[in-house]
Design an enzyme around this catalytic site. Structure first.
Site, mmCIF file in Angstrom:
data_model
loop_
_atom_site.group_PDB
_atom_site.id
_atom_site.type_symbol
_atom_site.label_atom_id
_atom_site.label_comp_id
_atom_site.label_asym_id
_atom_site.label_seq_id
_atom_site.Cartn_x
_atom_site.Cartn_y
_atom_site.Cartn_z
ATOM 1 N N ASP A 138 -8.300 2.172 -12.641
ATOM 2 C CA ASP A 138 -7.327 3.079 -13.183
ATOM 3 C C ASP A 138 -7.415 3.069 -14.579
ATOM 4 O O ASP A 138 -6.410 3.474 -15.224
ATOM 5 C CB ASP A 138 -6.038 2.778 -12.803
ATOM 6 C CG ASP A 138 -5.965 3.326 -11.102
ATOM 7 O OD1 ASP A 138 -6.716 3.918 -10.590
ATOM 8 O OD2 ASP A 138 -4.789 2.852 -10.528
ATOM 9 N N ASP A 189 3.021 -6.577 -2.615
ATOM 10 C CA ASP A 189 2.686 -7.362 -1.661
ATOM 11 C C ASP A 189 3.799 -7.975 -1.100
ATOM 12 O O ASP A 189 3.590 -8.314 0.361
ATOM 13 C CB ASP A 189 1.802 -8.749 -2.812
ATOM 14 C CG ASP A 189 3.024 -8.973 -3.984
ATOM 15 O OD1 ASP A 189 3.921 -8.495 -3.864
ATOM 16 O OD2 ASP A 189 2.266 -9.760 -4.720
#
Length: 491
Positions: free
Chosen positions: A90, A236
């Site tokens: 990105d 996560d």
């Protein structure tokens, strides 16, 4: 008079929360000693039954470490025809050019350089896009500052012969733990998490978490849990709880070490701490009620509650710190009976339990050596002081997480500093701003230093050690925050 008892009540409630948390930690320590190795025979690279693995590398403006990452991942031992490497890029700077320049060096490996037009969802969005394009049955994930063990896949993939296993997490190592005092203290804290907490939870089949990197997932587990979501800053932890609530089993391998870089400067430490702490609070809001109501054993619910609420420790520490001032004044003026202070000695049990957790976690890694023991003796009080000093900054993060205040995902700058010969000055990604909390920390440091002086002057020594640790902790964090401004970044 009543206002003194109000602050005494706040002090007592906050200390009670810390004490209860320390009991949960003590239970993890007990199960840490009972942890049975999750080792399995290492797979052979010539095994024709090995599943296909996709290695995902989420990258955003990482020009200092991306080459090291690619080199390390390309040294992974695994059949090339069953390996896929995704660089989820990105980046908005020259990192992308560095990646393109590196790929021809590995013509035998299937490396896919994937770039999105928009950085929607930040890291979670990149992983979700990569998942949709992946061909592997398993997905290993490494952040940009990691240098995975070449045998990582051969050591972890065999666990997935058990169809109920959804994720296997390795232990983080530290490439630069001896770089400075603050990298040592971060290693001190992380080692306690990866030894006592992860091993203690996994030993009793309680919820553990994927740590965002250094782990390997079953693709069907991620999809069954609802895929990656970006509504918290800790995608996560969020996915970990969703997957385990679905019945998937997680395994922890402390013997498989994935080394990474620790933030060497306070501005980067605070950036990372803010994201972890706020994200933990967001996940508590999102999952705690479901876990408590779920069909899980009581011990699992208790540890999940302690796990999801552990970021509240910083709010509790802040409340204890501030309320200790009127409490101290009340004792000095004789407005609070001495019996209350004697009863408060019970809270020292919590300190002893927390100290034991860090003792055994760090001493085991040091092989219970004399050098490791001596280092522990100075690291523990300094670590506790700095943790107290971070309570304003992290307390703000907890409050925002609990109240639903949204903020963007700000990744931790990587510096590629692993030795004393390399510094962080001039890093293009270095955070130059000093948060308002640094000024608050400085004021509190001076205030608690004044209280220490008054305690000596008046002969009221009951809280002097606590207030001295607060003065030093707030002072160290504030000073390091201002010193981390550094020099102007060079392009």
């Amino acid at each position: 008079m009543m206002w003194i008892y109000l602050f005494l009540g706040i002090y007592g409630l906050a200390m009670t929360f810390i004490l209860l948390y320390s009991f949960a930690q003590a239970n993890l320590l007990w199960h840490f000693f009972r942890f049975k190795k999750n080792e399995v025979p290492e797979a052979s690279i010539f095994d024709p039954t090995l599943p296909k693995v996709t290695v995902q590398l989420p990258v955003f403006n990482e020009k200092y470490v991306v080459q090291r990452l690619i080199d390390a991942v390309c040294r992974l031992e695994y059949p090339s025809d069953k390996l896929e490497i995704q660089i989820l890029d990105d980046s908005t700077d020259e990192t992308s050019d560095l990646i393109r320049a590196a790929l021809p060096n590995y013509p035998a490996l299937p490396i896919h350089h994937l770039q999105r037009e928009e950085r929607t969802g930040f890291k979670a969005g990149a992983l979700k896009a990569g998942l949709a394009a992946s061909s592997g049955e398993l997905l290993a994930i490494f952040d940009a500052d990691f240098v995975p063990d070449p045998k990582f896949l051969l050591k972890t993939v065999p666990h997935f012969t058990d169809k109920e296993i959804g994720m296997v997490q390795s232990r983080w190592g530290h490439l630069n733990e001896n770089y400075s005092l603050f990298t040592r203290l971060q290693a001190f804290a992380l080692d306690a998490h990866f030894m006592v907490e992860q091993m203690g939870r996994n030993a009793q089949h309680a919820f553990i978490n994927f740590n965002g990197t250094g782990g390997i997932w079953r693709k069907s587990c991620i999809l069954d849990a609802g895929d990656w979501e970006a509504d918290t800053l800790t995608e996560d932890l969020d996915l970990s709880y969703r997957a385990q609530q679905k019945g998937w089993k997680f395994l922890y391998r402390p013997d498989v070490v994935s080394p990474a870089e620790l933030p060497p400067v306070m501005s980067a430490i605070k950036s990372q701490q803010f994201r972890w702490t706020k994200g933990g609070a967001e996940c508590a809001v999102k999952h705690l009620k479901q876990v408590v109501k779920g069909p899980f054993p009581l011990a699992v619910k208790i540890h999940a509650t302690a796990h999801l609420l552990n970021s509240l420790l910083f709010l509790a520490i802040l409340l204890v710190s501030l309320s200790s001032l009127p409490v101290w004044w009340g004792f000095y003026q004789g407005l609070i009976p001495a019996e209350f202070f004697k009863a408060a000695a019970l809270f020292l049990v919590g300190f002893v339990l927390i100290a034991a957790v860090y003792f055994f976690a760090n001493l085991q890694l040091a092989g219970y050596s004399r050098k490791g023991f001596l280092r522990y003796l100075w690291e523990l009080p300094v670590f506790l002081s700095v943790s107290m000093g971070l309570s304003v900054h992290n307390g703000q993060a907890v409050w925002e997480g609990l109240t639903g205040i949204k903020s963007p995902f700000i990744r931790t700058p990587k510096y590629n500093v692993t030795g004393k010969e390399k510094g962080w000055f001039g890093n293009a990604y270095h955070l130059q701003n000093v948060p308002l909390t640094a000024y608050v920390e400085g004021v509190l440091a001076l205030f608690f230093l004044l209280v220490v002086g008054l305690s000596v002057y008046t002969g009221t020594y009951e809280m002097i050690l606590f207030h001295a640790m607060l003065a030093s902790g707030f002072g160290m964090v504030s000073l390091a925050s201002f010193r981390s401004i550094g020099r102007p970044a060079s392009g």
